[in-house]
Structures are given as structure tokens and as C-alpha cells.
Design a protein around this motif. Structure first.
Motif, PDB file in Angstrom:
ATOM      1  N   ALA A   1      -0.705  13.182 -52.179  1.00 62.07           N
ATOM      2  CA  ALA A   1       0.664  13.058 -52.687  1.00 62.07           C
ATOM      3  C   ALA A   1       0.913  14.006 -53.851  1.00 62.07           C
ATOM      4  N   ILE A   2      -0.005  14.009 -54.838  1.00 62.36           N
ATOM      5  CA  ILE A   2       0.229  14.737 -56.087  1.00 62.36           C
ATOM      6  C   ILE A   2      -1.011  15.529 -56.483  1.00 62.36           C
ATOM      7  N   TYR A   3      -0.784  16.775 -56.894  1.00 58.57           N
ATOM      8  CA  TYR A   3      -1.855  17.623 -57.435  1.00 58.57           C
ATOM      9  C   TYR A   3      -1.392  18.156 -58.774  1.00 58.57           C
ATOM     10  N   SER A   4      -2.213  17.968 -59.815  1.00 56.89           N
ATOM     11  CA  SER A   4      -1.912  18.499 -61.135  1.00 56.89           C
ATOM     12  C   SER A   4      -3.009  19.484 -61.506  1.00 56.89           C
ATOM     13  N   SER A   5      -2.637  20.718 -61.775  1.00 57.91           N
ATOM     14  CA  SER A   5      -3.604  21.816 -61.854  1.00 57.91           C
ATOM     15  C   SER A   5      -4.238  21.964 -63.230  1.00 57.91           C
ATOM     16  N   ALA A   6      -5.142  22.941 -63.345  1.00 55.30           N
ATOM     17  CA  ALA A   6      -5.902  23.189 -64.560  1.00 55.30           C
ATOM     18  C   ALA A   6      -4.977  23.421 -65.750  1.00 55.30           C
ATOM     19  N   GLY A   7      -5.339  22.828 -66.877  1.00 59.00           N
ATOM     20  CA  GLY A   7      -4.585  23.015 -68.105  1.00 59.00           C
ATOM     21  C   GLY A   7      -3.406  22.082 -68.273  1.00 59.00           C
ATOM     22  N   SER A   8      -3.157  21.233 -67.294  1.00 61.96           N
ATOM     23  CA  SER A   8      -1.963  20.395 -67.325  1.00 61.96           C
ATOM     24  C   SER A   8      -2.253  18.999 -67.869  1.00 61.96           C
ATOM     25  N   SER A   9      -1.169  18.275 -68.160  1.00 61.74           N
ATOM     26  CA  SER A   9      -1.215  16.842 -68.415  1.00 61.74           C
ATOM     27  C   SER A   9      -0.260  16.193 -67.441  1.00 61.74           C
ATOM     28  N   ALA A  10      -0.562  14.955 -67.035  1.00 62.04           N
ATOM     29  CA  ALA A  10       0.296  14.301 -66.049  1.00 62.04           C
ATOM     30  C   ALA A  10       0.420  12.818 -66.348  1.00 62.04           C
ATOM     31  N   THR A  11       1.620  12.297 -66.128  1.00 60.19           N
ATOM     32  CA  THR A  11       1.889  10.870 -66.251  1.00 60.19           C
ATOM     33  C   THR A  11       2.488  10.373 -64.948  1.00 60.19           C
TER      34      THR A  11
END
Length: 199
Positions: free
Chosen positions: A82-92
Motif C-alpha cells: 500500500a505505502i512506501y516511504s523512501s530513504a531520508g523520509s518521515s511518515a505518519t
């Protein structure tokens, strides 16, 4: 689908169905280089596919926030059904439901972002599937999700791997008031030096 190349984008009250890409981000691809991350609110994602990562959403280095969304039957050929958050990121991810999403790793969510940068709050993960690790959530940051006040109802744990949350390193991000139920991964043997399990 939607391609976002500006900081601070807001996507709200939308439905994304049957989108198909050969690369990353089946429905939404966020690629802003700097600034605040995107916000995705009150959206529905179903039957989206990415030939790369992020069956529904792919976040670049600015990351993003997802709230009050539903993800069902999305898939990625590689990571993050469903969701991919890549290098260097923050995710909520908060107040959202993720059902029957599939990928090689991270059946629902794959997080490759900053240490302590993943927050999962009041979400429901049901029957998500990964081929290898993290039927629900997989993270590669050296510090990953911390369990607090969760209801884990997973009945598909195989040889020390978990269909709930799998990753590397210590557990220092935040998962609050979330429910994990019937998430599955198929890997048959854990690597104790690379994986930390939330139980």
C-alpha cells in the motif's frame, strides 16, 4: 494516478482505483526534493498496482502524513503493497485501515526513512501479505517502531518472523492503539541479527 513534485501538497476526499504503473507509486507518487511532506486525508485506495514500490503511495525524501484513509487490495511487485516511504523520509499513518495488500516485503507498509521517523497511530491492519518479511509493516531504519497499547491478533507467525512488524535494529519509533490481525509473511527462517520483532 497523481504525480506530486511540490512540497506541502494536500490530497483529500479522493478515490483511487485500478491505477497501474510500471515504476513506483501506483496511485500517488510524491517526489518533492525539499520542504514539508504531502498530506493524504480521507481517501480510498483499491486495486492499485506498482511494478516497483508502493502499490498505492510512494513518498520521497520529504515523507508525508496519511490520515483517515482506506487501502484495500493494493499490491507492489517489490516493497510496500500500500505505502512506501523512501530513504531520508518521515511518515505518519493514523486512523486508517489497510486490508489485503501485498508485496515482497511490507505487505501494507515499507518504511526506509529516518530513524525514529515512523508513527503508526490508531490504524487497523488486516490480512496483508508479504512474500518475505513484515506482512503488515517492514522498516529498514536502524531504529524502528515501538509498541505501545496495541492489540496484536496475528495468527500467521512462521519461525520467528512476524506477519505484523519486521525490521532491523532497535525499536524506537511509535505505534499507538493499532490493531494487527491475520497478516502473513511466508519467509521460513529469521535472521536474528537483522530483524527485530514486535510481539
Amino acid at each position: 494516478g497523481v504525480y506530486v513534485n511540490a512540497a506541502g501538497a494536500v490530497i483529500s476526499g479522493s478515490t483511487f482505483t485500478h491505477n497501474n504503473v510500471t515504476g513506483d507509486g501506483g496511485a500517488i507518487y510524491v517526489n518533492a526534493a525539499t520542504g514539508t511532506g504531502a498530506k493524504v486525508m480521507s481517501c480510498n485506495f483499491s486495486d492499485n498496482y506498482a511494478g516497483g514500490n508502493g502499490g498505492a503511495i510512494w513518498f520521497g525524501s520529504t515523507g508525508g502524513e496519511i490520515s483517515d484513509c482506506r487501502f484495500e487490495d493494493n499490491s507492489a511487485k517489490v516493497n510496500g503493497g500500500a505505502i512506501y516511504s523512501s530513504a531520508g523520509s518521515s511518515a505518519t499513518l493514523k486512523d486508517s485501515t489497510l486490508i489485503e495488500n501485498t508485496a515482497k516485503n511490507g505487505g501494507a507498509v515499507y518504511y526506509a526513512g529516518n530513524n525514529n521517523g515512523l508513527i503508526i497511530n490508531n490504524d487497523t491492519f488486516t490480512a496483508n501479505t508479504s512474500e518475505f518479511n513484515g506482512g503488515a509493516v517492514y522498516y529498514t531504519a536502524s531504529t524502528g517502531p515501538l509498541s505501545d497499547y496495541n492489540n496484536f491478533n496475528n495468527h500467521a507467525t512462521l519461525n520467528e518472523n512476524t506477519g505484523r512488524v519486521t525490521g532491523k535494529g532497535n525499536l524506537e519509533s511509535v505505534i499507538i492503539t493499532s490493531k494487527f490481525d491475520q497478516n502473513i509473511d511466508y519467509v521460513m527462517k529469521a535472521n536474528a541479527t537483522n530483524q527485530a520483532l514486535i510481539a
